[in-house]
Design an enzyme around this catalytic site. Structure first.
Site, PDB file in Angstrom:
ATOM      1  N   SER A   1      10.436 -16.918   6.562  1.00 30.31           N
ATOM      2  CA  SER A   1       9.393 -17.123   7.444  1.00 30.31           C
ATOM      3  C   SER A   1       9.002 -18.464   7.442  1.00 30.31           C
ATOM      4  CB  SER A   1       8.166 -16.327   6.685  1.00 30.31           C
ATOM      5  OG  SER A   1       6.852 -16.380   7.412  1.00 30.31           O
TER       6      SER A   1
ATOM      7  N   TYR B   1       2.815 -12.440  -0.115  1.00 28.17           N
ATOM      8  CA  TYR B   1       3.930 -13.008   0.898  1.00 28.17           C
ATOM      9  C   TYR B   1       4.738 -14.348   0.851  1.00 28.17           C
ATOM     10  CZ  TYR B   1       5.653 -12.778   5.676  1.00 28.17           C
ATOM     11  OH  TYR B   1       6.659 -12.542   6.974  1.00 28.17           O
TER      12      TYR B   1
HETATM   13  P1  NAD Z   1       8.033  -4.863  11.339  1.00 29.16           P
HETATM   14  O1  NAD Z   1       6.720  -4.137  10.676  1.00 29.16           O
HETATM   15  O2  NAD Z   1       8.240  -4.383  12.821  1.00 29.16           O
HETATM   16  O3  NAD Z   1       9.341  -4.326  10.560  1.00 29.16           O
HETATM   17  C1  NAD Z   1       9.436  -4.318   9.309  1.00 29.16           C
HETATM   18  C2  NAD Z   1      10.390  -3.365   8.971  1.00 29.16           C
HETATM   19  O4  NAD Z   1      10.756  -3.244   7.642  1.00 29.16           O
HETATM   20  C3  NAD Z   1      10.536  -1.963   9.548  1.00 29.16           C
HETATM   21  O5  NAD Z   1      11.497  -1.537  10.118  1.00 29.16           O
HETATM   22  C4  NAD Z   1       9.977  -1.123   8.471  1.00 29.16           C
HETATM   23  O6  NAD Z   1      10.631  -0.073   8.489  1.00 29.16           O
HETATM   24  C5  NAD Z   1      10.508  -1.813   7.363  1.00 29.16           C
HETATM   25  N1  NAD Z   1      10.107  -1.485   5.979  1.00 29.16           N
HETATM   26  C6  NAD Z   1       8.945  -1.556   5.494  1.00 29.16           C
HETATM   27  N2  NAD Z   1       8.904  -1.079   4.209  1.00 29.16           N
HETATM   28  C7  NAD Z   1      10.289  -0.785   3.964  1.00 29.16           C
HETATM   29  C8  NAD Z   1      10.841  -0.112   2.894  1.00 29.16           C
HETATM   30  N3  NAD Z   1      10.126   0.206   1.624  1.00 29.16           N
HETATM   31  N4  NAD Z   1      12.219   0.175   3.156  1.00 29.16           N
HETATM   32  C9  NAD Z   1      12.913  -0.089   4.059  1.00 29.16           C
HETATM   33  N5  NAD Z   1      12.383  -0.712   5.186  1.00 29.16           N
HETATM   34  C10 NAD Z   1      11.110  -0.825   4.975  1.00 29.16           C
HETATM   35  O7  NAD Z   1       7.804  -6.329  11.099  1.00 29.16           O
HETATM   36  P2  NAD Z   1       8.683  -7.681  11.581  1.00 29.16           P
HETATM   37  O8  NAD Z   1       7.443  -8.493  11.942  1.00 29.16           O
HETATM   38  O9  NAD Z   1       9.801  -7.208  12.702  1.00 29.16           O
HETATM   39  O10 NAD Z   1       9.120  -8.167  10.308  1.00 29.16           O
HETATM   40  C11 NAD Z   1      10.514  -8.314  10.005  1.00 29.16           C
HETATM   41  C12 NAD Z   1      10.559  -9.280   8.715  1.00 29.16           C
HETATM   42  O11 NAD Z   1      10.558 -10.420   9.624  1.00 29.16           O
HETATM   43  C13 NAD Z   1       9.809  -9.228   7.653  1.00 29.16           C
HETATM   44  O12 NAD Z   1      10.520  -9.376   6.586  1.00 29.16           O
HETATM   45  C14 NAD Z   1       8.794 -10.451   7.928  1.00 29.16           C
HETATM   46  O13 NAD Z   1       8.158 -10.909   6.847  1.00 29.16           O
HETATM   47  C15 NAD Z   1       9.471 -11.304   8.723  1.00 29.16           C
HETATM   48  N6  NAD Z   1       8.780 -12.334   9.653  1.00 29.16           N
HETATM   49  C16 NAD Z   1       8.044 -11.652  10.612  1.00 29.16           C
HETATM   50  C17 NAD Z   1       7.403 -12.422  11.298  1.00 29.16           C
HETATM   51  C18 NAD Z   1       6.488 -12.225  12.425  1.00 29.16           C
HETATM   52  O14 NAD Z   1       5.579 -13.106  13.184  1.00 29.16           O
HETATM   53  N7  NAD Z   1       6.679 -10.907  13.060  1.00 29.16           N
HETATM   54  C19 NAD Z   1       7.188 -14.039  11.183  1.00 29.16           C
HETATM   55  C20 NAD Z   1       7.981 -14.325  10.073  1.00 29.16           C
HETATM   56  C21 NAD Z   1       8.652 -13.315   9.088  1.00 29.16           C
END
Ligand code: NAD
Length: 257
Positions: free
Chosen positions: A139, A152
């Site tokens: 991130s 985080y």
């Molecule tokens: P999201 O909530 O859509 O996806 C998160 C995923 O992780 C989901 O598929 C969820 O089911 C899964 N998950 C959660 N707990 C779990 C567990 N115990 N076991 C297995 N799977 C689990 O969110 P996202 O935004 O797509 O995030 C995905 C990644 O990207 C994360 O690591 C997040 O930190 C990172 N990220 C997101 C953003 C953003 O702006 N969306 C920015 C920077 C980094």
């Protein structure tokens, strides 16, 4: 480019960025293993839809990334792992003095320790296959900090550190390890942060998005899940074979500030 014959495991990929990356890797020919902690018809239906659209052996394997043994079992059940995308993640927003210990533990386990366990299980498979790509979804918060996101930010900085160590331990092999550092991408995880942000700053939705969430994203636009997928496909290409141990920001200029 073609990733035909390669197996890609993507943790936490039944929604958001993980699902976006799954779609792009499958379009490039990879057999994708989708994952989350749930195990319902919808999870398997998403995998089948991608498999049918792309002609790949894309499937869904349930495993809880908060548990080390299940992280390792996911890789073993997949049977092969040429591309490992550590993407599962959760968020909690609260001051350090009020931060619930169970939330801290869960975020460290799911967002950071899971990547250690899956990488440990996947590296022997990559070595045997003579090719591998580890791509950790960190991130902008793996490179910078924000208040109220202690667990985080700590976990994502940890993921960047793990990425560097993985790269050094595989530097003389045909394996690379890199981290993608997204800024804000509109997904369910971001959507879930909006009410907390509105409450903390006493703002309406639109103002909270523009003035708080996107205040550090100079483009003032959310990145897309397709862009995350495209970056992952690039890191799997021959052009990226000497890119290892580094971070690629896809953040609309966030880390240039
Ligand atoms: P999201 O909530 O859509 O996806 C998160 C995923 O992780 C989901 O598929 C969820 O089911 C899964 N998950 C959660 N707990 C779990 C567990 N115990 N076991 C297995 N799977 C689990 O969110 P996202 O935004 O797509 O995030 C995905 C990644 O990207 C994360 O690591 C997040 O930190 C990172 N990220 C997101 C953003 C953003 O702006 N969306 C920015 C920077 C980094």
């Amino acid at each position: 480019m073609t990733l035909t014959g390669k197996t890609a495991i993507i943790t936490g990929s039944n929604s958001g960025i993980g699902l976006g990356i799954a779609r792009e890797l499958a379009k490039a020919g990879a057999d994708v293993v989708l994952n989350s902690f749930s195990d319902n018809d919808e999870d398997h239906a998403i995998a089948k839809e991608i498999a049918d659209e792309t002609g790949t052996n894309t499937r869904y394997i349930q495993a809880d990334m908060s548990k080390g043994d299940q992280c390792r079992a996911l890789v073993e059940k997949a049977g092969a792992c040429d591309i490992l995308i550590n993407n599962a993640g959760i968020q909690h927003v609260s001051g350090i003095d009020e931060f619930p210990t169970e939330k801290w533990d869960a975020i460290i386990a799911i967002n950071m320790s899971s990547a250690f366990h899956t990488t440990a299980a996947a590296l022997p498979m990559m070595r045997k296959a003579g090719w591998g790509r580890v791509i950790n979804i960190a991130s902008a918060h793996g490179l910078t900090a924000s208040p109220y996101k202690s667990a985080y930010v700590a976990a994502k900085h940890g993921v960047v550190g793990l990425t560097k160590v993985t790269a050094l331990e595989t530097a003389q092999e045909p394996i690379t390890a890199n981290a993608i550092c997204p800024g804000y991408v509109m997904t369910p995880l971001v959507e879930a942060q909006i009410p907390d942000t509105m409450e903390k700053y006493n703002m309406d939705r639109e103002t909270a998005i523009k003035e708080v969430m996107l205040t550090r994203q100079p483009s003032k636009e959310f990145a897309t899940t397709e862009q995350m997928g495209g970056t992952a496909v690039f890191l799997c290409s021959d052009a990226a074979a000497q890119i290892t141990g580094t971070t690629i920001s896809v953040d609309g200029g966030w880390t240039a500030l």
